[in-house]
Design a protein around this motif. Sequence first.
Motif, PDB file in Angstrom:
ATOM      1  N   GLY A  79     108.012 -45.562   4.549  1.00 49.11           N
ATOM      2  CA  GLY A  79     109.376 -45.504   5.068  1.00 49.11           C
ATOM      3  C   GLY A  79     110.303 -44.737   4.155  1.00 49.11           C
ATOM      4  N   ALA A  80     110.170 -44.963   2.837  1.00 51.44           N
ATOM      5  CA  ALA A  80     111.030 -44.269   1.874  1.00 51.44           C
ATOM      6  C   ALA A  80     110.767 -42.776   1.882  1.00 51.44           C
ATOM      7  CB  ALA A  80     110.795 -44.840   0.475  1.00 51.44           C
ATOM      8  N   GLU A  81     109.499 -42.406   2.064  1.00 50.02           N
ATOM      9  CA  GLU A  81     109.166 -40.982   2.073  1.00 50.02           C
ATOM     10  C   GLU A  81     109.842 -40.271   3.241  1.00 50.02           C
ATOM     11  OE1 GLU A  81     105.183 -38.182   2.061  1.00 50.02           O
ATOM     12  OE2 GLU A  81     105.306 -39.984   0.841  1.00 50.02           O
ATOM     13  N   VAL A  82     109.861 -40.909   4.394  1.00 46.82           N
ATOM     14  CA  VAL A  82     110.511 -40.307   5.559  1.00 46.82           C
ATOM     15  C   VAL A  82     112.032 -40.351   5.413  1.00 46.82           C
ATOM     16  CG1 VAL A  82     110.815 -40.464   8.060  1.00 46.82           C
ATOM     17  CG2 VAL A  82     108.556 -40.822   7.047  1.00 46.82           C
ATOM     18  N   ALA A  83     112.555 -41.434   4.848  1.00 45.77           N
ATOM     19  CA  ALA A  83     114.001 -41.567   4.680  1.00 45.77           C
ATOM     20  C   ALA A  83     114.593 -40.437   3.846  1.00 45.77           C
ATOM     21  CB  ALA A  83     114.335 -42.920   4.053  1.00 45.77           C
ATOM     22  N   LYS A  84     113.826 -39.954   2.861  1.00 52.01           N
ATOM     23  CA  LYS A  84     114.338 -38.891   1.987  1.00 52.01           C
ATOM     24  C   LYS A  84     113.919 -37.491   2.429  1.00 52.01           C
ATOM     25  CE  LYS A  84     110.508 -39.183  -1.329  1.00 52.01           C
ATOM     26  NZ  LYS A  84     110.079 -39.652  -2.654  1.00 52.01           N
ATOM     27  N   ALA A  85     113.189 -37.407   3.545  1.00 52.90           N
ATOM     28  CA  ALA A  85     112.735 -36.103   4.040  1.00 52.90           C
ATOM     29  C   ALA A  85     113.884 -35.352   4.708  1.00 52.90           C
ATOM     30  CB  ALA A  85     111.589 -36.293   5.036  1.00 52.90           C
ATOM     31  N   MET A 110     115.418 -52.387  -2.237  1.00 55.18           N
ATOM     32  CA  MET A 110     114.732 -51.319  -1.506  1.00 55.18           C
ATOM     33  C   MET A 110     115.405 -50.016  -1.881  1.00 55.18           C
ATOM     34  SD  MET A 110     114.024 -52.937   2.310  1.00 55.18           S
ATOM     35  CE  MET A 110     113.342 -51.394   2.942  1.00 55.18           C
ATOM     36  N   SER A 111     114.620 -48.951  -1.950  1.00 60.15           N
ATOM     37  CA  SER A 111     115.173 -47.659  -2.347  1.00 60.15           C
ATOM     38  C   SER A 111     115.971 -47.012  -1.220  1.00 60.15           C
ATOM     39  CB  SER A 111     114.053 -46.720  -2.794  1.00 60.15           C
ATOM     40  OG  SER A 111     113.168 -46.455  -1.711  1.00 60.15           O
ATOM     41  N   PHE A 112     115.965 -47.643  -0.041  1.00 57.68           N
ATOM     42  CA  PHE A 112     116.696 -47.097   1.100  1.00 57.68           C
ATOM     43  C   PHE A 112     117.024 -48.245   2.047  1.00 57.68           C
ATOM     44  CE2 PHE A 112     112.393 -47.506   2.410  1.00 57.68           C
ATOM     45  CZ  PHE A 112     112.366 -47.622   3.783  1.00 57.68           C
ATOM     46  N   ALA A 117     119.176 -45.188   6.869  1.00 56.20           N
ATOM     47  CA  ALA A 117     118.467 -43.979   6.431  1.00 56.20           C
ATOM     48  C   ALA A 117     117.523 -43.423   7.493  1.00 56.20           C
ATOM     49  CB  ALA A 117     117.684 -44.272   5.154  1.00 56.20           C
ATOM     50  N   LEU A 118     117.254 -44.211   8.532  1.00 53.11           N
ATOM     51  CA  LEU A 118     116.353 -43.763   9.591  1.00 53.11           C
ATOM     52  C   LEU A 118     117.062 -43.836  10.933  1.00 53.11           C
ATOM     53  CD1 LEU A 118     113.161 -45.750   8.503  1.00 53.11           C
ATOM     54  CD2 LEU A 118     113.569 -43.301   8.165  1.00 53.11           C
ATOM     55  N   THR A 119     116.661 -42.979  11.845  1.00 53.79           N
ATOM     56  CA  THR A 119     117.200 -43.024  13.200  1.00 53.79           C
ATOM     57  C   THR A 119     116.068 -43.313  14.172  1.00 53.79           C
ATOM     58  OG1 THR A 119     118.559 -41.859  14.822  1.00 53.79           O
ATOM     59  CG2 THR A 119     116.938 -40.542  13.654  1.00 53.79           C
ATOM     60  N   PRO A 120     116.226 -44.261  15.105  1.00 54.85           N
ATOM     61  CA  PRO A 120     115.177 -44.544  16.077  1.00 54.85           C
ATOM     62  C   PRO A 120     114.941 -43.339  16.985  1.00 54.85           C
ATOM     63  CG  PRO A 120     116.849 -46.286  16.045  1.00 54.85           C
ATOM     64  CD  PRO A 120     117.407 -45.125  15.281  1.00 54.85           C
ATOM     65  N   VAL A 121     113.681 -43.013  17.193  1.00 58.01           N
ATOM     66  CA  VAL A 121     113.327 -41.891  18.066  1.00 58.01           C
ATOM     67  C   VAL A 121     112.744 -42.404  19.376  1.00 58.01           C
ATOM     68  CG1 VAL A 121     111.794 -39.897  18.343  1.00 58.01           C
ATOM     69  CG2 VAL A 121     112.980 -40.274  16.167  1.00 58.01           C
ATOM     70  N   ALA A 122     111.670 -43.182  19.289  1.00 53.12           N
ATOM     71  CA  ALA A 122     111.022 -43.675  20.505  1.00 53.12           C
ATOM     72  C   ALA A 122     110.178 -44.901  20.191  1.00 53.12           C
ATOM     73  CB  ALA A 122     110.148 -42.586  21.124  1.00 53.12           C
ATOM     74  N   GLY A 255     107.021 -48.135  16.726  1.00 54.65           N
ATOM     75  CA  GLY A 255     107.603 -46.922  17.262  1.00 54.65           C
ATOM     76  C   GLY A 255     107.848 -45.851  16.219  1.00 54.65           C
ATOM     77  N   PHE A 256     108.456 -44.764  16.671  1.00 58.86           N
ATOM     78  CA  PHE A 256     108.678 -43.577  15.855  1.00 58.86           C
ATOM     79  C   PHE A 256     110.138 -43.505  15.400  1.00 58.86           C
ATOM     80  CE2 PHE A 256     105.036 -42.682  18.481  1.00 58.86           C
ATOM     81  CZ  PHE A 256     104.172 -41.987  17.647  1.00 58.86           C
ATOM     82  N   TYR A 257     110.312 -43.127  14.141  1.00 56.17           N
ATOM     83  CA  TYR A 257     111.635 -42.955  13.541  1.00 56.17           C
ATOM     84  C   TYR A 257     111.703 -41.572  12.894  1.00 56.17           C
ATOM     85  CZ  TYR A 257     111.895 -48.068  13.904  1.00 56.17           C
ATOM     86  OH  TYR A 257     111.890 -49.365  14.359  1.00 56.17           O
ATOM     87  N   ALA A 258     112.930 -41.101  12.655  1.00 55.61           N
ATOM     88  CA  ALA A 258     113.161 -39.835  11.949  1.00 55.61           C
ATOM     89  C   ALA A 258     114.224 -40.084  10.879  1.00 55.61           C
ATOM     90  CB  ALA A 258     113.636 -38.763  12.925  1.00 55.61           C
ATOM     91  N   PRO A 259     114.346 -39.193   9.912  1.00 58.29           N
ATOM     92  CA  PRO A 259     115.431 -39.342   8.935  1.00 58.29           C
ATOM     93  C   PRO A 259     116.787 -39.330   9.622  1.00 58.29           C
ATOM     94  CG  PRO A 259     113.832 -37.699   8.194  1.00 58.29           C
ATOM     95  CD  PRO A 259     113.480 -38.023   9.623  1.00 58.29           C
ATOM     96  N   ALA A 260     117.708 -40.129   9.117  1.00 60.38           N
ATOM     97  CA  ALA A 260     119.069 -40.125   9.666  1.00 60.38           C
ATOM     98  C   ALA A 260     119.638 -38.714   9.607  1.00 60.38           C
ATOM     99  CB  ALA A 260     119.950 -41.080   8.874  1.00 60.38           C
ATOM    100  N   GLY A 261     120.392 -38.370  10.623  1.00 61.85           N
ATOM    101  CA  GLY A 261     120.985 -37.036  10.666  1.00 61.85           C
ATOM    102  C   GLY A 261     120.146 -36.019  11.415  1.00 61.85           C
ATOM    103  N   THR A 262     118.960 -36.426  11.880  1.00 63.62           N
ATOM    104  CA  THR A 262     118.142 -35.517  12.686  1.00 63.62           C
ATOM    105  C   THR A 262     118.921 -35.155  13.948  1.00 63.62           C
ATOM    106  OG1 THR A 262     116.080 -36.478  11.866  1.00 63.62           O
ATOM    107  CG2 THR A 262     115.959 -35.302  13.958  1.00 63.62           C
TER     108      THR A 262
END
Length: 325
Positions: A79-85, A110-112, A117-122, A255-262
């Motif tokens: 999760g942290a790796e995706v949050a900082k991507a 938690m580091s995030f 830090a994440l946005t729900p995608v699907a 489900g799938f998440y993306a970094p916030a701001g996508t």
Amino acid sequence: MHTSPTVVRRLALVTLLALAAGTAQAQAYPAKPVRVVVNFAPGGAADQIARAVGQPLQEALGQPVVIDNKSGSGGNIGGAEVAKAASDGYTLLMSSGGMVSVNPHIYRKMSFDPMKALTPVAAAARVSVYLVTRPEFPARNVAEFLAHAKARPDQLTFGSPGNGSSPHLAAEMMNSQAGLQTRHVPYRGAAPALTDLLAGQIDFLLDPGVALPHVQAGKLKLLAVGGPQRSPLFPDVPTLDESGLRGFDADTVFGFYAPAGTPKAVVERLNSEINRILALPAVRERITALGGVPAPMTPEEFGAKAGEDSVRFGEIIRARNIVGD
């Protein structure tokens, strides 16, 4: 205040250009491979769902979809790796709902912040847990299992994919509601826990579905379903609610998440494609074989569900004083 026609025209032009840019971005996406980080070990429910969706998603996007397992710390490492991507739609996360709605309750640091830090995608699947034991375990049903466990306080062991994972919380819910004392053995994923159950190293699992092929093969015994509905794979097996643990519901949504701001256009493109893919017979069958049910949602519905689960699971976490590794 009066706004001149020239200013109005300029504002309209800016708005049109912004909309056009968003549309162009969605049409241009993706221009390179998309990486899906799975924050649990290979072979577990999150991994299998990611791979079931990944192949048709690759065909739909016209770019490779690469699955990358980054397990550990209850899903926090991946999760942290995706949050900082980069927030460009080229790095996604496939996770159980627990990393978003449970981990903030059990990890002091938690580091995030998953909710920020994440946005729900699907959403992909609503996944139940299944009370499974070995065939030789001396219980034919839930009542006998509970009686056996109650007569042996702190002797029976159960595995899970890690502290705070949905199978761990499900077992703690059962312990709390039935007045049991059983010992938790955390693993780095559902598959390693299953291996040890088959080998006789632990006594039972509240399994997220990866054990079901072994149930069908007669290598394990299924006593109950931990969700509100019976499984279509095992219509004769009762739920824990039906078996006396009223209101028992340990289901989670993967489900799938993306970094916030996508960009919203990218999120909507991915949501549309994934929802369509969930209706494909081969994907439905794969998810059903895991004991799950395809759960297409809008990004907003998916985010709201995570919030509701956070409240529900937060209660058992506080009551059982569960902390992360």
